[in-house]
Design an enzyme around this catalytic site. Structure first.
Site, PDB file in Angstrom:
ATOM      1  N   PRO A 155       0.824  -1.218   0.000  1.00 53.63           N
ATOM      2  CA  PRO A 155       0.000   0.000   0.000  1.00 53.63           C
ATOM      3  C   PRO A 155       0.853   1.260   0.000  1.00 53.63           C
ATOM      4  O   PRO A 155       1.967   1.263   0.534  1.00 53.63           O
ATOM      5  CB  PRO A 155      -0.809  -0.130   1.299  1.00 53.63           C
TER       6      PRO A 155
ATOM      7  N   ASP B  89      10.953  -0.852   0.601  1.00 55.24           N
ATOM      8  CA  ASP B  89      10.622  -2.260   0.360  1.00 55.24           C
ATOM      9  C   ASP B  89      11.748  -3.046  -0.299  1.00 55.24           C
ATOM     10  O   ASP B  89      11.705  -4.274  -0.364  1.00 55.24           O
ATOM     11  CB  ASP B  89       9.355  -2.381  -0.483  1.00 55.24           C
TER      12      ASP B  89
ATOM     13  N   ARG C  15      -1.194   7.553   1.006  1.00 57.09           N
ATOM     14  CA  ARG C  15      -2.329   8.477   1.046  1.00 57.09           C
ATOM     15  C   ARG C  15      -3.589   8.009   0.335  1.00 57.09           C
ATOM     16  O   ARG C  15      -4.575   8.743   0.309  1.00 57.09           O
ATOM     17  CB  ARG C  15      -1.887   9.831   0.465  1.00 57.09           C
TER      18      ARG C  15
ATOM     19  N   HIS D  60      14.957   7.309   1.953  1.00 57.40           N
ATOM     20  CA  HIS D  60      14.310   7.117   3.246  1.00 57.40           C
ATOM     21  C   HIS D  60      14.774   5.846   3.942  1.00 57.40           C
ATOM     22  O   HIS D  60      14.058   5.281   4.771  1.00 57.40           O
ATOM     23  CB  HIS D  60      12.792   7.122   3.078  1.00 57.40           C
TER      24      HIS D  60
ATOM     25  N   ASN E 247      11.089   4.591  -1.261  1.00 53.61           N
ATOM     26  CA  ASN E 247      10.581   3.302  -0.796  1.00 53.61           C
ATOM     27  C   ASN E 247      11.598   2.553   0.052  1.00 53.61           C
ATOM     28  O   ASN E 247      12.809   2.640  -0.172  1.00 53.61           O
ATOM     29  CB  ASN E 247      10.169   2.448  -1.994  1.00 53.61           C
TER      30      ASN E 247
END
Length: 348
Positions: free
Chosen positions: A73, A149, A76, A166, A147
């Site tokens: 997901p 992930d 926002r 990040h 991301n």
């Protein structure tokens, strides 16, 4: 130096017919085809620009929107975004869960979200593979991603080409004393629903994966961006709201003559036309996966080669792990036999 295509005061994405390379048709024996791309087809305009080899140093800026097709997901989206799902924690603001001060008071909500990332197997989608193809073509200067992930790396993009603005889940450290901890140990603690605590003798801080939270600085490598963005000759922005600073500021870091392209469901940042818009901007609305597939079709970039290479890489890694485990077991068995033989000889 201004690229020749941009010397004139016209858009680098002209609204004209586009001729793109195409494999010969098995039915007609054609060696090429004219793709009629009118002014309502911005994807074809971008494809023409890429096909004409006008750019050699492309920078990609990516947000959570490129990973939704992999089952992750974004932040926002109403009803499914991570911010929507934080309501069950009864926080005053959805961003509190990702705030360092709040984490130090209550780490459980953040660890619950990270647990979902760790526990579920995810795979790169066509958007990640498109970015990898840019590298294969020799035109990807750098990919800046928000991301955590790790799907960019799993798609095969070289670490030297990637800036994880990040942070990532591959390392972990204490939020109090900054001491490093084993990511494997941290992952095990999170999966067991335990709060990882610092193992330093005089510290009682919480340990978390090195994911950048609100209140933390970005990795040092991020701040090398002026060197990249001054070289950039095409900026592609995908799947981001451009709301989080300082990442959002990168979009304005390229020289004014450099074309900027946004692939997103809705226009954001300077692409809204309110402020900061440039004549070389191009907004391609809609589902990013659909857009990228159409772009690949027009460019005749076949991803099967990348998928085969990725499959071979994973198979090689699997075999290496299997061989390592077998060797380890063999040496452990030999060691046990030697130890038992030594023990028997002493008893006799």
């Amino acid at each position: 130096m201004v690229p020749p295509a941009l010397n004139h005061r016209i858009s680098p994405f002209p609204e004209v017919h586009v001729k793109l390379p195409r494999k010969p048709s098995a039915k007609s024996g054609e060696s090429g085809r004219i793709f009629r791309c009118y002014n309502n087809n911005p994807v074809a305009r971008l494809a023409r620009y890429l096909a004409n080899n006008r750019c050699k140093d492309i920078i990609v800026m990516a947000g959570a929107g490129i990973s939704t097709a992999s089952g992750i997901p974004d932040f926002r989206s109403p009803g499914t975004g991570l911010y929507h799902n934080t309501a069950k924690y009864k926080v005053s603001s959805p961003t509190d869960v990702f705030d360092l001060k709040y984490f130090k008071r209550n780490p459980n909500p953040f660890l619950d979200i990270i647990r979902d990332f760790i526990a579920t197997e995810r795979h790169p989608n066509v958007i990640h593979k498109f970015c990898k193809r840019l590298e294969t073509q020799g035109v990807l200067l750098r990919m800046y991603t928000q991301n955590i992930d790790g799907l960019e790396k799993r798609s095969g993009i070289s670490p030297s080409k990637l800036v994880e603005a990040h942070g990532s889940l591959e390392t972990a450290s204490c939020t109090t004393c900054s001491s490093t901890h084993s990511p494997e140990w941290t992952t095990q603690q999170i999966l067991k629903r335990r709060i990882p605590c610092c193992r330093e003798s005089r510290c009682s801080g919480y340990v978390k994966p090195d994911v950048v939270m609100f209140g933390e600085d970005l990795p040092p490598r991020f701040y090398h961006y002026p060197r990249d963005f001054n070289r950039c000759d095409l900026l592609i922005v995908m799947g981001t709201s451009l709301n989080v600073e300082p990442f959002s500021e990168l979009v304005d870091a390229v020289p004014r003559h450099v074309p900027r392209v946004l692939l997103n469901r809705e226009s954001v940042g300077p692409f809204t036309g309110t402020s900061g818009a440039r004549r070389n901007d191009l907004f391609i609305p809609g589902d990013i996966t659909t857009t990228v597939k159409e772009l690949l079709r027009l460019l005749q970039w076949d991803l099967e080669e990348e998928e085969e290479e990725e499959g071979l890489a994973w198979e090689t890694e699997r075999r290496e792990k299997k061989r390592w485990c077998a060797c380890t077991c063999f040496f452990l068995i030999i060691h046990c036999y030697i130890f038992l033989g030594y023990t028997v000889s002493l008893s006799t």
